[in-house]
Scaffold this active site. Structure first.
Site, mmCIF file in Angstrom:
data_model
loop_
_atom_site.group_PDB
_atom_site.id
_atom_site.type_symbol
_atom_site.label_atom_id
_atom_site.label_comp_id
_atom_site.label_asym_id
_atom_site.label_seq_id
_atom_site.Cartn_x
_atom_site.Cartn_y
_atom_site.Cartn_z
ATOM 1 N N LYS A 124 0.860 -1.188 0.000
ATOM 2 C CA LYS A 124 0.000 0.000 0.000
ATOM 3 C C LYS A 124 0.886 1.224 0.000
ATOM 4 O O LYS A 124 2.021 1.164 0.472
ATOM 5 C CB LYS A 124 -0.863 0.022 1.262
ATOM 6 C CG LYS A 124 -2.142 0.821 1.099
ATOM 7 C CD LYS A 124 -3.231 -0.043 0.515
ATOM 8 C CE LYS A 124 -4.424 0.771 0.091
ATOM 9 N NZ LYS A 124 -5.552 -0.111 -0.255
ATOM 10 N N ASP A 164 -6.857 4.059 -4.726
ATOM 11 C CA ASP A 164 -7.521 3.905 -3.430
ATOM 12 C C ASP A 164 -8.216 5.265 -3.207
ATOM 13 O O ASP A 164 -8.436 6.001 -4.185
ATOM 14 C CB ASP A 164 -6.490 3.573 -2.327
ATOM 15 C CG ASP A 164 -7.149 3.116 -1.028
ATOM 16 O OD1 ASP A 164 -7.549 1.953 -0.942
ATOM 17 O OD2 ASP A 164 -7.293 3.928 -0.097
ATOM 18 N N PHE A 237 -19.259 8.827 -1.909
ATOM 19 C CA PHE A 237 -19.779 8.954 -3.277
ATOM 20 C C PHE A 237 -18.629 8.853 -4.266
ATOM 21 O O PHE A 237 -18.665 9.370 -5.362
ATOM 22 C CB PHE A 237 -20.573 10.260 -3.457
ATOM 23 C CG PHE A 237 -19.850 11.494 -2.993
ATOM 24 C CD1 PHE A 237 -18.969 12.159 -3.834
ATOM 25 C CD2 PHE A 237 -20.036 11.971 -1.710
ATOM 26 C CE1 PHE A 237 -18.296 13.273 -3.400
ATOM 27 C CE2 PHE A 237 -19.355 13.102 -1.264
ATOM 28 C CZ PHE A 237 -18.485 13.760 -2.111
ATOM 29 N N GLY A 238 -17.570 8.176 -3.827
ATOM 30 C CA GLY A 238 -16.405 7.978 -4.692
ATOM 31 C C GLY A 238 -16.596 6.755 -5.571
ATOM 32 O O GLY A 238 -17.712 6.238 -5.727
ATOM 33 N N ASN A 239 -15.500 6.287 -6.088
ATOM 34 C CA ASN A 239 -15.505 5.182 -7.034
ATOM 35 C C ASN A 239 -16.180 3.926 -6.471
ATOM 36 O O ASN A 239 -16.985 3.276 -7.138
ATOM 37 C CB ASN A 239 -14.033 4.904 -7.382
ATOM 38 C CG ASN A 239 -13.893 3.787 -8.351
ATOM 39 O OD1 ASN A 239 -14.572 3.772 -9.361
ATOM 40 N ND2 ASN A 239 -13.050 2.831 -8.038
ATOM 41 N N VAL A 240 -15.872 3.614 -5.219
ATOM 42 C CA VAL A 240 -16.394 2.377 -4.626
ATOM 43 C C VAL A 240 -17.901 2.485 -4.387
ATOM 44 O O VAL A 240 -18.680 1.600 -4.751
ATOM 45 C CB VAL A 240 -15.632 2.061 -3.317
ATOM 46 C CG1 VAL A 240 -16.262 0.893 -2.589
ATOM 47 C CG2 VAL A 240 -14.163 1.782 -3.616
HETATM 48 O O1 2IT Z 1 -8.024 -1.608 -0.946
HETATM 49 C C1 2IT Z 1 -7.899 -2.126 -2.070
HETATM 50 O O2 2IT Z 1 -8.006 -3.339 -2.242
HETATM 51 C C2 2IT Z 1 -7.594 -1.247 -3.195
HETATM 52 N N1 2IT Z 1 -7.491 -0.056 -2.993
HETATM 53 C C3 2IT Z 1 -7.375 -1.819 -4.555
HETATM 54 C C4 2IT Z 1 -5.963 -2.223 -4.742
HETATM 55 C C5 2IT Z 1 -5.607 -2.691 -6.125
HETATM 56 O O3 2IT Z 1 -4.426 -3.035 -6.286
HETATM 57 O O4 2IT Z 1 -6.442 -2.734 -7.018
#
Ligand code: 2IT
Length: 447
Positions: A124, A164, A237-240
């Site tokens: 990360k 992320d 309200f982001g990508n996720v």
């Molecule tokens: O927390 C996660 O699993 C991500 N931000 C995605 C990480 C990725 O390598 O796609």
């Protein structure tokens, strides 16, 4: 293993690393019993080694803002555990980023990646750069400066960053552009979450949210329930959140709330396609205000400042934003309002007290490392396509994602079924992920 001894040791070595210590404690408490049945793990000091990252890079990121002023941020990459594959995990750009946050995320990522069935280690990274209020040109200059320093430490077979919080397709594009210039090769496999015309996997932007809903469907099915007609409150309200809202709606659930740092936006009749599309604009604006949704759709929504999504009556709660965004008081409020299921889509979205409250009240609960693993799994599929120099259709990717989420659910059931027949998804996910990494470390000797 004695969890308390290990934790005391870690607290001395890493004082103040609150999020990291929280994540480690949760994992160790759930694997303790199984671990102690394996004297070979104890002898090889697997846990003692596993709680320290393989290595950590920190670096200065200097850039010039639109006013011509020099700005200085800190950049990080934590290569946490490379036992089962190259380091893999996102980059987080957020003002609160520090080493503790990225170590917790890298630690979680290690087990999550092991659950995906794909060969990926855990990593990360990110920066305390705050994208809120920044112009597109500032985002670009920051991403370029960040990659200028990071590029030598990553590669398709060493470490593969992705997005992320605060890092999406736009940021990955700017970082890849700089990487390509510095490395002097078109090595698409070095980052995932790329644009679909230059090596990105179709469905990667949706994958975390889609995968979370596939997992939720399996969990509900196992409990004899159907998602159709259920109400869902989600945060962010982001990508996720966008992917989760899209798939929940497609599966027949009704998303009745989304939230942001400024408050909650209730949508009593359920989120519409137009609103889901608007979430993307809200993210791209860098304003970080959910009130914008209520301003855009005043007749169908109600904004309340300072309130969380967890104040809204719903069947299912889906934290999709940030760690510890759902605490004990929130869990109690949800339960009082009739919520009976919570699937963590954010990493460590619930505090330990909230999880305890859910579990002791018989609420169906599943942890982020299982629920949100579809994101990194689809990144793994992107790496495969890049290595083979080809591109799969949306259907091929979606079918594989479905299969992976089903496998993760099965692994949780296998390792998490309790003597009374109930499934402890926290234990299930932690033990399943741990066993795979521990076995690999054991076979690779002391290193
Ligand atoms: O927390 C996660 O699993 C991500 N931000 C995605 C990480 C990725 O390598 O796609």
């Amino acid at each position: 293993m004695n969890v308390q001894n290990i934790m005391t040791n870690l607290e001395v070595k890493h004082p103040g690393e609150k999020e990291f210590l929280q994540a480690v404690r949760e994992v160790l408490e759930s694997i303790e019993e199984v671990y102690n049945q394996h004297p070979e793990f104890e002898k090889a000091k697997i846990v003692e080694r596993m709680v320290e990252p393989d290595r950590v890079f920190t670096f200065r990121v200097a850039w010039v803002d639109d006013n011509g002023e020099v700005q200085t941020n800190i950049g990080y990459r934590v290569q946490f555990n490379g036992a089962i594959g190259p380091y893999k995990g996102g980059l987080r750009f957020h003002k609160a980023v520090n080493l503790s946050m990225l170590k917790f995320l890298g630690f979680e990522q290690t087990f999550k990646n092991a659950l995906t069935t794909l060969p990926m280690g855990g990593g990360k990274g990110g920066s305390d750069f705050d994208p809120v209020g920044k112009s597109d040109a500032e985002i670009m200059r920051f991403c370029q400066a960040f990659m200028w320093e990071l590029w030598q430490n990553i590669g398709p077979d060493t470490d593969v960053p992705a997005g992320d919080v605060g890092v999406g397709g736009r940021e990955i594009g700017y970082m890849y552009g700089m990487y390509k210039k510095l490395a002097r090769e078109y090595n698409t496999g070095v980052l995932t979450g790329k644009g679909s015309t230059w090596g990105g996997s179709i469905l990667r932007p949706e994958a975390t949210g889609f995968g979370a809903l596939y997992f939720t469907e399996h969990l509900l099915h196992k409990a004899g329930k159907d998602i159709k007609g259920l109400t869902v409150a989600l945060s962010g309200f982001g990508n996720v959140a966008w992917g989760a809202a899209t798939k929940a709606t497609e599966l027949g659930a009704k998303v009745v709330a989304i939230s942001g740092p400024d408050g909650v936006c209730e949508i009593p009749d359920g989120i519409t396609k137009e609103m889901i599309d608007y979430m993307l604009e809200m993210r791209a604006s860098n304003r970080n205000k959910v009130e914008d949704m209520a301003t855009k759709f005043p007749a169908a929504t109600k904004f309340t400042a300072g309130k969380k999504a967890w104040s809204v009556k719903c069947d299912i709660a889906l934290p999709c934003a940030f760690q510890n965004e759902l605490n004990e008081a929130d869990a109690k409020e949800l339960i009082a309002n009739g919520t009976w299921c919570c699937c963590e889509v954010s990493n460590m979205g619930c505090t330990p007290e909230a999880i305890h409250t859910f579990q002791s009240n018989g609420i169906l609960f599943a942890p982020g490392k299982a629920v949100n693993a579809g994101g990194v799994a689809t990144s793994g599929l992107e790496m495969t396509q890049n290595a083979a120099h080809l591109s799969w259709s949306a259907k091929e990717v979606d079918d594989k994602l479905h299969f992976i989420m089903e496998s993760i659910h099965e692994a949780c059931v296998k390792y998490g079924t309790q003597p009374d027949g109930k499934i402890d998804y926290v234990k299930g996910a932690n033990i399943a992920g741990f066993m795979k990494v521990a076995q690999a470390m054991l076979e690779q000797g002391v290193c």
